[in-house]
Design an enzyme around this catalytic site. Sequence first.
Site, PDB file in Angstrom:
ATOM      1  CB  CYS A 286      43.013  43.904  38.394  1.00 20.67           C
ATOM      2  SG  CYS A 286      41.921  44.737  39.568  1.00 20.67           S
TER       3      CYS A 286
ATOM      4  CB  CYS B  71      24.732  39.863  33.547  1.00 22.91           C
ATOM      5  SG  CYS B  71      26.037  38.624  33.622  1.00 22.91           S
TER       6      CYS B  71
ATOM      7  CB  CYS C 266      26.959  37.347  40.776  1.00 21.76           C
ATOM      8  SG  CYS C 266      27.864  36.651  39.370  1.00 21.76           S
TER       9      CYS C 266
ATOM     10  NE  ARG D 225      41.986  49.612  41.646  1.00 20.27           N
ATOM     11  CZ  ARG D 225      42.703  50.637  41.179  1.00 20.27           C
ATOM     12  NH1 ARG D 225      42.317  51.870  41.413  1.00 20.27           N
ATOM     13  NH2 ARG D 225      43.795  50.416  40.472  1.00 20.27           N
TER      14      ARG D 225
ATOM     15  CB  CYS E  16      41.757  48.141  33.694  1.00 16.69           C
ATOM     16  SG  CYS E  16      41.107  46.791  34.711  1.00 16.69           S
TER      17      CYS E  16
ATOM     18  CB  CYS F  16      25.794  41.231  40.388  1.00 19.07           C
ATOM     19  SG  CYS F  16      26.166  42.376  39.028  1.00 19.07           S
TER      20      CYS F  16
ATOM     21  CB  CYS G  97      38.664  50.000  34.926  1.00 20.51           C
ATOM     22  SG  CYS G  97      38.169  48.285  35.123  1.00 20.51           S
TER      23      CYS G  97
HETATM   24  N1  SAM Z   1      30.800  40.424  34.521  1.00 20.00           N
HETATM   25  C1  SAM Z   1      32.163  40.437  34.847  1.00 20.00           C
HETATM   26  C2  SAM Z   1      32.522  39.562  36.016  1.00 20.00           C
HETATM   27  O1  SAM Z   1      31.658  39.199  36.787  1.00 20.00           O
HETATM   28  O2  SAM Z   1      33.696  39.268  36.161  1.00 20.00           O
HETATM   29  C3  SAM Z   1      32.715  41.838  35.105  1.00 20.00           C
HETATM   30  C4  SAM Z   1      31.868  42.842  35.843  1.00 20.00           C
HETATM   31  S1  SAM Z   1      31.469  42.431  37.537  1.00 20.00           S
HETATM   32  C5  SAM Z   1      30.249  43.647  37.902  1.00 20.00           C
HETATM   33  C6  SAM Z   1      32.945  42.937  38.402  1.00 20.00           C
HETATM   34  C7  SAM Z   1      32.974  42.816  39.910  1.00 20.00           C
HETATM   35  O3  SAM Z   1      32.134  43.788  40.506  1.00 20.00           O
HETATM   36  C8  SAM Z   1      32.505  41.521  40.532  1.00 20.00           C
HETATM   37  O4  SAM Z   1      33.441  40.491  40.460  1.00 20.00           O
HETATM   38  C9  SAM Z   1      32.305  41.966  41.977  1.00 20.00           C
HETATM   39  O5  SAM Z   1      33.507  41.821  42.704  1.00 20.00           O
HETATM   40  C10 SAM Z   1      31.977  43.452  41.859  1.00 20.00           C
HETATM   41  N2  SAM Z   1      30.604  43.744  42.303  1.00 20.00           N
HETATM   42  C11 SAM Z   1      29.475  43.564  41.612  1.00 20.00           C
HETATM   43  N3  SAM Z   1      28.399  43.915  42.331  1.00 20.00           N
HETATM   44  C12 SAM Z   1      28.867  44.349  43.529  1.00 20.00           C
HETATM   45  C13 SAM Z   1      28.239  44.851  44.719  1.00 20.00           C
HETATM   46  N4  SAM Z   1      26.914  44.958  44.818  1.00 20.00           N
HETATM   47  N5  SAM Z   1      29.022  45.200  45.752  1.00 20.00           N
HETATM   48  C14 SAM Z   1      30.372  45.081  45.658  1.00 20.00           C
HETATM   49  N6  SAM Z   1      31.013  44.610  44.564  1.00 20.00           N
HETATM   50  C15 SAM Z   1      30.274  44.246  43.527  1.00 20.00           C
HETATM   51  C1  DTB Z   2      35.956  45.615  41.318  1.00 20.77           C
HETATM   52  O1  DTB Z   2      36.527  44.770  42.044  1.00 20.77           O
HETATM   53  N1  DTB Z   2      35.039  46.467  41.752  1.00 20.77           N
HETATM   54  C2  DTB Z   2      34.525  47.265  40.647  1.00 20.77           C
HETATM   55  C3  DTB Z   2      35.443  46.822  39.467  1.00 20.77           C
HETATM   56  N2  DTB Z   2      36.213  45.757  40.030  1.00 20.77           N
HETATM   57  C4  DTB Z   2      34.851  46.456  38.186  1.00 20.77           C
HETATM   58  C5  DTB Z   2      33.063  47.091  40.419  1.00 20.77           C
HETATM   59  C6  DTB Z   2      32.209  47.388  41.630  1.00 20.77           C
HETATM   60  C7  DTB Z   2      30.790  47.285  41.243  1.00 20.77           C
HETATM   61  C8  DTB Z   2      29.848  47.699  42.328  1.00 20.77           C
HETATM   62  C9  DTB Z   2      28.435  47.554  41.919  1.00 20.77           C
HETATM   63  C10 DTB Z   2      28.018  48.406  40.747  1.00 20.77           C
HETATM   64  O2  DTB Z   2      28.350  49.618  40.706  1.00 20.77           O
HETATM   65  O3  DTB Z   2      27.285  47.903  39.894  1.00 20.77           O
HETATM   66 FE1  SF4 Z   3      27.141  39.273  35.502  1.00 17.16          FE
HETATM   67 FE2  SF4 Z   3      27.235  40.826  37.636  1.00 17.16          FE
HETATM   68 FE3  SF4 Z   3      27.968  38.301  37.835  1.00 17.16          FE
HETATM   69 FE4  SF4 Z   3      29.520  40.028  36.444  1.00 17.16          FE
HETATM   70  S1  SF4 Z   3      29.099  40.084  38.637  1.00 17.16           S
HETATM   71  S2  SF4 Z   3      28.913  37.954  35.847  1.00 17.16           S
HETATM   72  S3  SF4 Z   3      27.918  41.366  35.616  1.00 17.16           S
HETATM   73  S4  SF4 Z   3      25.906  39.037  37.332  1.00 17.16           S
END
Ligand code: SAM
Ligand code: DTB
Ligand code: SF4
Length: 330
Positions: free
Chosen positions: A201, A66, A70, A277, A141, A73, A110
């Site tokens: 959501c 990506c 963030c 959730r 979703c 992430c 989802c």
């Molecule tokens: N790329 C899209 C976005 O950012 O909206 C969708 C996927 S993103 C991985 C979805 C959500 O996963 C993020 O908004 C965040 O809330 C959650 N997330 C990602 N990494 C995480 C982590 N290490 N711990 C907890 N939540 C995480």
């Molecule tokens: C949300 O709020 N939590 C989920 C879902 N929406 C997509 C994702 C959590 C991701 C946690 C880190 C991972 O597994 O990569």
């Molecule tokens: Fe990309 Fe992760 Fe940020 Fe979603 S949360 S935009 S997958 S870097």
Amino acid sequence: MHALPAHALPARAPRPSAPRGLAAIEALFELPFNDLLLRAQEVHREFHRPNTVQLSTLLSIKTGGCPEDCGYCPQAARYHTGVANEALLDLDDVLAAARSAKASGASRFCMGAAWRGPKDRDLAPVLDMVRAVKGLGLETCCTLGMLKDGQAQALKAAGLDYYNHNLDTASDYYGAIVSTRGYEDRLDTLARVRAAGIAVCCGGIVGMGETRRQRAALIAELASLDPQPESVPINHLVQVEGTPLHAQLHGETALDPLEFVRTVAVARIAMPRAMIRLSAGRRELGEPVQALCYFAGANSVFHGERLLTTGNPDVDDDRMLFAKLGLEPA
Ligand code: SAM
Ligand code: DTB
Ligand code: SF4
């Protein structure tokens, strides 16, 4: 006997409306723990069946690579987390995962993609996935990042029920966590989703080094969305090696689990009708803290051994915990 005119009916105490403003939400955080949890459980019982839990299963349909930054992430290309950049999954693989999710008791499936947002050529195969998953009798979703004009309508037409797009933290902390987009971008996409008639959501992550006031501000932002989100994921940060937040948050900076429970309770009180959730970080929280979260008003979880790239409790462990607590999958 004549009916009394409406103004002569005995006055009923009006129910206090759910607190929404930042000051009212901060005040909830300051309540004694037992008072807060009792109030959350009362709100929960007024609006929801008390002993049910809704199950959604996640599938990462496009993992890694990506372009966004963030700080939490593992899928951001710029961090060295060991997550590889993979191609979009084939429809058959998605359908197989959805069938198995349904067999494990999930009512919603989802699909998540590590995109800043879908390009139009990316969206077409995702629309096929939505149609096919919906055809299995599951709720659908997606979480695909920011949406452009027309994309939310196309998803709705394909049968999308929910779109997940998190505000993640308070607006005044967002810039410390993400620099490649702004809070307004998130709000814009949420407005497009709502306008297309897809259920929203939207939630956030707790434990990223934010203050209690910033946790309250996140809940206040979510509660001020009009209408409020139907589903509110509360994630506990999963600290992944290689991400900036893993490097920074250790020892004393780690969040007290009881503060996480408080956040769930405050979300329940501020958004009485929403499904709250209990999301990422469940495995690390352990059974007793999860049980407190259910008491505090959480009534849905991600079910399945994986979230997107990180672990989640085993399906059998969830079943055992639900049985111990008398929780019925909805
Ligand atoms: N790329 C899209 C976005 O950012 O909206 C969708 C996927 S993103 C991985 C979805 C959500 O996963 C993020 O908004 C965040 O809330 C959650 N997330 C990602 N990494 C995480 C982590 N290490 N711990 C907890 N939540 C995480
Ligand atoms: C949300 O709020 N939590 C989920 C879902 N929406 C997509 C994702 C959590 C991701 C946690 C880190 C991972 O597994 O990569
Ligand atoms: Fe990309 Fe992760 Fe940020 Fe979603 S949360 S935009 S997958 S870097």
